[in-house]
Write a protein that holds these residues in place. Structure first.
Motif, PDB file in Angstrom:
ATOM      1  N   VAL A 149       0.776  -1.116  -0.298  1.00  0.00           N
ATOM      2  CA  VAL A 149       0.269  -0.059   0.313  1.00  0.00           C
ATOM      3  C   VAL A 149       0.876   1.024  -0.387  1.00  0.00           C
ATOM      4  O   VAL A 149       0.758   1.993  -0.582  1.00  0.00           O
ATOM      5  CB  VAL A 149      -1.089  -0.201   1.128  1.00  0.00           C
ATOM      6  CG1 VAL A 149      -1.405   0.991   1.320  1.00  0.00           C
ATOM      7  CG2 VAL A 149      -2.341  -1.311   1.014  1.00  0.00           C
ATOM      8  N   LEU A 155      -2.734   5.105  -0.552  1.00  0.00           N
ATOM      9  CA  LEU A 155      -3.528   6.690   0.762  1.00  0.00           C
ATOM     10  C   LEU A 155      -3.104   8.042   0.506  1.00  0.00           C
ATOM     11  O   LEU A 155      -2.875   8.223   1.739  1.00  0.00           O
ATOM     12  CB  LEU A 155      -3.506   5.288   2.029  1.00  0.00           C
ATOM     13  CG  LEU A 155      -4.240   4.133   1.918  1.00  0.00           C
ATOM     14  CD1 LEU A 155      -3.838   2.972   3.544  1.00  0.00           C
ATOM     15  CD2 LEU A 155      -6.073   4.740   2.188  1.00  0.00           C
ATOM     16  N   LYS A 156      -2.310   8.372  -0.326  1.00  0.00           N
ATOM     17  CA  LYS A 156      -1.214   9.088  -0.868  1.00  0.00           C
ATOM     18  C   LYS A 156      -1.858  10.366   0.187  1.00  0.00           C
ATOM     19  O   LYS A 156      -1.740  10.827   0.704  1.00  0.00           O
ATOM     20  CB  LYS A 156      -0.484   9.735  -1.510  1.00  0.00           C
ATOM     21  CG  LYS A 156       0.666  10.807  -1.071  1.00  0.00           C
ATOM     22  CD  LYS A 156       1.301  10.604  -2.783  1.00  0.00           C
ATOM     23  CE  LYS A 156       2.824  10.350  -2.251  1.00  0.00           C
ATOM     24  NZ  LYS A 156       3.737  10.045  -3.607  1.00  0.00           N
ATOM     25  N   VAL A 158      -4.960  10.232   1.771  1.00  0.00           N
ATOM     26  CA  VAL A 158      -5.601   9.662   2.976  1.00  0.00           C
ATOM     27  C   VAL A 158      -4.809  10.656   3.878  1.00  0.00           C
ATOM     28  O   VAL A 158      -4.919  10.990   4.865  1.00  0.00           O
ATOM     29  CB  VAL A 158      -5.887   9.006   2.882  1.00  0.00           C
ATOM     30  CG1 VAL A 158      -6.235   9.104   4.887  1.00  0.00           C
ATOM     31  CG2 VAL A 158      -7.110   8.639   2.341  1.00  0.00           C
ATOM     32  N   ASN A 159      -3.357  10.883   4.070  1.00  0.00           N
ATOM     33  CA  ASN A 159      -2.084  11.125   4.627  1.00  0.00           C
ATOM     34  C   ASN A 159      -2.633  12.249   4.839  1.00  0.00           C
ATOM     35  O   ASN A 159      -2.206  13.317   4.027  1.00  0.00           O
ATOM     36  CB  ASN A 159      -0.892  10.712   4.251  1.00  0.00           C
ATOM     37  CG  ASN A 159      -0.243  10.793   5.683  1.00  0.00           C
ATOM     38  OD1 ASN A 159      -0.122  11.149   6.741  1.00  0.00           O
ATOM     39  ND2 ASN A 159       1.301  10.618   4.977  1.00  0.00           N
TER      40      ASN A 159
END
Length: 163
Positions: A149, A155-156, A158-159
């Motif tokens: 991931v 999830l970039k 979301v960070n």
């Protein structure tokens, strides 16, 4: 300033642990096979520093567990004062780890196994061994999944951590 001190201490602690680990591994692999036992007519040999390697792994494991618990509790109590919901969220990792252990324990077997042509029947050790093996499988899968991931950048967006 305080963050820089943490980085320096963390870096040198990591280096020290790596040096000790490489020395212990070097002693394990390079010193020789001096321990010979005869069990049921079979001559079994093991490296001379097997005990040292096992004890070093115990030290690393217990230090890691202690640090996770101590800093998890510190984080929980710091956040509890300001935001109780964030405090509960900070405990999710520890709670999930406990759930993994409970499920692995429930799946464990105490069936006797054959070791060195002898039947090993101590059920508590068999269950504990199965539990730790299952936990290692789950954690290895989670680490591999997290690596994939992270590498794909899924999830970039979301960070929310800012460097």
């Amino acid at each position: 300033m305080k963050a820089d001190l943490y980085k320096v201490v963390s870096k040198y602690t990591f280096y020290a642990l790596m040096v000790v680990t490489f020395v212990v591994l070097g002693m394990f692999f390079c010193v020789g096979f001096g321990n010979t036992e005869i069990i049921n007519g079979n001559e079994l040999t093991s490296p001379e520093h097997t005990d040292l390697l096992i004890y070093w792994m115990y030290v690393l494991m217990f230090v890691a567990i202690a640090l996770v618990l101590v800093f998890g509790c510190i984080s929980f109590f710091k956040k509890l004062k300001d935001s109780p919901m964030d405090a509960v969220k900070s405990m999710i990792g520890i709670i999930l780890l406990v759930v993994i252990f409970v499920v692995a324990y429930a799946m464990s077997s105490d069936a006797p196994i054959l070791i060195n042509n002898e039947l090993y029947k101590e059920s508590s050790m068999l269950v504990m061994t199965d539990t730790f093996i299952y936990v290692q499988y789950v954690l290895l899968f989670v680490c591999a999944l997290a690596t994939l991931v992270s590498l794909t950048g899924v999830l970039k967006s979301v960070n929310k951590v800012k460097a």
